[in-house]
Motif scaffolding. Structure first.
Motif, PDB file in Angstrom:
ATOM      1  N   ARG A  20       0.871  -1.173   0.000  1.00  0.00           N
ATOM      2  CA  ARG A  20       0.000   0.000   0.000  1.00  0.00           C
ATOM      3  C   ARG A  20       0.905   1.219   0.000  1.00  0.00           C
ATOM      4  O   ARG A  20       2.002   1.202   0.541  1.00  0.00           O
ATOM      5  CB  ARG A  20      -0.868   0.023   1.261  1.00  0.00           C
ATOM      6  N   THR A  21       0.417   2.279  -0.608  1.00  0.00           N
ATOM      7  CA  THR A  21       1.184   3.519  -0.616  1.00  0.00           C
ATOM      8  C   THR A  21       1.141   4.141   0.772  1.00  0.00           C
ATOM      9  O   THR A  21       0.342   3.736   1.631  1.00  0.00           O
ATOM     10  CB  THR A  21       0.624   4.511  -1.646  1.00  0.00           C
ATOM     11  N   ALA A  27      -1.541  -0.742  -4.252  1.00  0.00           N
ATOM     12  CA  ALA A  27      -0.768  -0.687  -5.486  1.00  0.00           C
ATOM     13  C   ALA A  27      -1.663  -1.178  -6.621  1.00  0.00           C
ATOM     14  O   ALA A  27      -2.474  -2.082  -6.433  1.00  0.00           O
ATOM     15  CB  ALA A  27       0.474  -1.565  -5.372  1.00  0.00           C
ATOM     16  N   THR A  99       3.599  -1.114   3.919  1.00  0.00           N
ATOM     17  CA  THR A  99       3.747   0.154   3.195  1.00  0.00           C
ATOM     18  C   THR A  99       4.840  -0.002   2.149  1.00  0.00           C
ATOM     19  O   THR A  99       5.915  -0.531   2.430  1.00  0.00           O
ATOM     20  CB  THR A  99       4.097   1.296   4.161  1.00  0.00           C
ATOM     21  N   SER A 102       9.804   3.626  -0.439  1.00  0.00           N
ATOM     22  CA  SER A 102       9.847   4.818  -1.288  1.00  0.00           C
ATOM     23  C   SER A 102      10.763   4.631  -2.490  1.00  0.00           C
ATOM     24  O   SER A 102      10.723   5.409  -3.426  1.00  0.00           O
ATOM     25  CB  SER A 102      10.297   6.033  -0.472  1.00  0.00           C
ATOM     26  N   PRO A 107       3.787   2.757  -7.332  1.00  0.00           N
ATOM     27  CA  PRO A 107       2.437   2.468  -6.854  1.00  0.00           C
ATOM     28  C   PRO A 107       1.440   2.148  -7.960  1.00  0.00           C
ATOM     29  O   PRO A 107       0.380   1.596  -7.703  1.00  0.00           O
ATOM     30  CB  PRO A 107       2.034   3.754  -6.133  1.00  0.00           C
TER      31      PRO A 107
END
Length: 167
Positions: A20-21, A27, A99, A102, A107
């Motif tokens: 998940r973002t 995603a 999560t 980065s 995503p």
């Protein structure tokens, strides 16, 4: 690759990781069935011209190269793909939701097939539901799985590793 990896893990009772973002969105991926990719590759080959020479023997410049993006053009949440697999396999996935880092992943993926559509009429024809249904039929047949027993199946690590190596 995601279809296979997730199906193998679901049947084996192994956890799958879903991203998940940072803002909590699932995603999304532009999943494409292999038959559509093959049709696109064949279509791209049909557009290739001669790269050197002519009948007269005079040299000519190579034809310009074009890169085609092939995809389904319908991104869906990865969680939807997993839900379809769960339904088709008759077994719930052991999901680990984390999560998304980065760096190293994105995503959202979405294919722009406009050049392929224009140059050789590429149009993906297989929906995610239909593609997964074909895939699960193959998967169950190839690994000689009894669909009635999948929900109770606990493949050993050795068996699941053999399945990965066989693909």
């Amino acid at each position: 690759m995601a279809y296979f990896s997730f199906a193998r893990s679901i049947v084996a009772g192994e956890p799958i990781t879903l991203f998940r973002t940072a803002d909590g969105a699932d995603a999304r991926r532009d999943f494409t069935y292999i038959d559509d990719v093959v049709k696109g590759c064949l279509g791209a080959l049909d557009t290739a011209g001669k790269s050197t020479g002519t009948k007269s023997g005079k040299k000519r410049s190579p034809a310009p190269l074009r890169v085609y993006n092939l995809g389904n053009t319908s991104p869906v949440p990865v969680t939807r793909m997993v839900a379809i697999l769960e339904k088709l396999l008759g077994k719930k996935a052991n999901k680990r939701v984390v999560t998304m880092p980065s760096n190293g992943d994105v995503p959202f993926t979405h294919a722009n097939v406009s050049h392929a559509a224009h140059d050789f009429g590429y149009r993906p024809a297989t929906s995610l539901d239909a593609g997964l249904r074909h895939f699960v039929d193959w998967f169950v047949h190839y690994y000689k799985l009894d669909p009635a027993k999948i929900s109770k199946a606990k493949l050993t690590k050795r068996k699941s590793m053999a399945m990965s190596a066989a693909s």
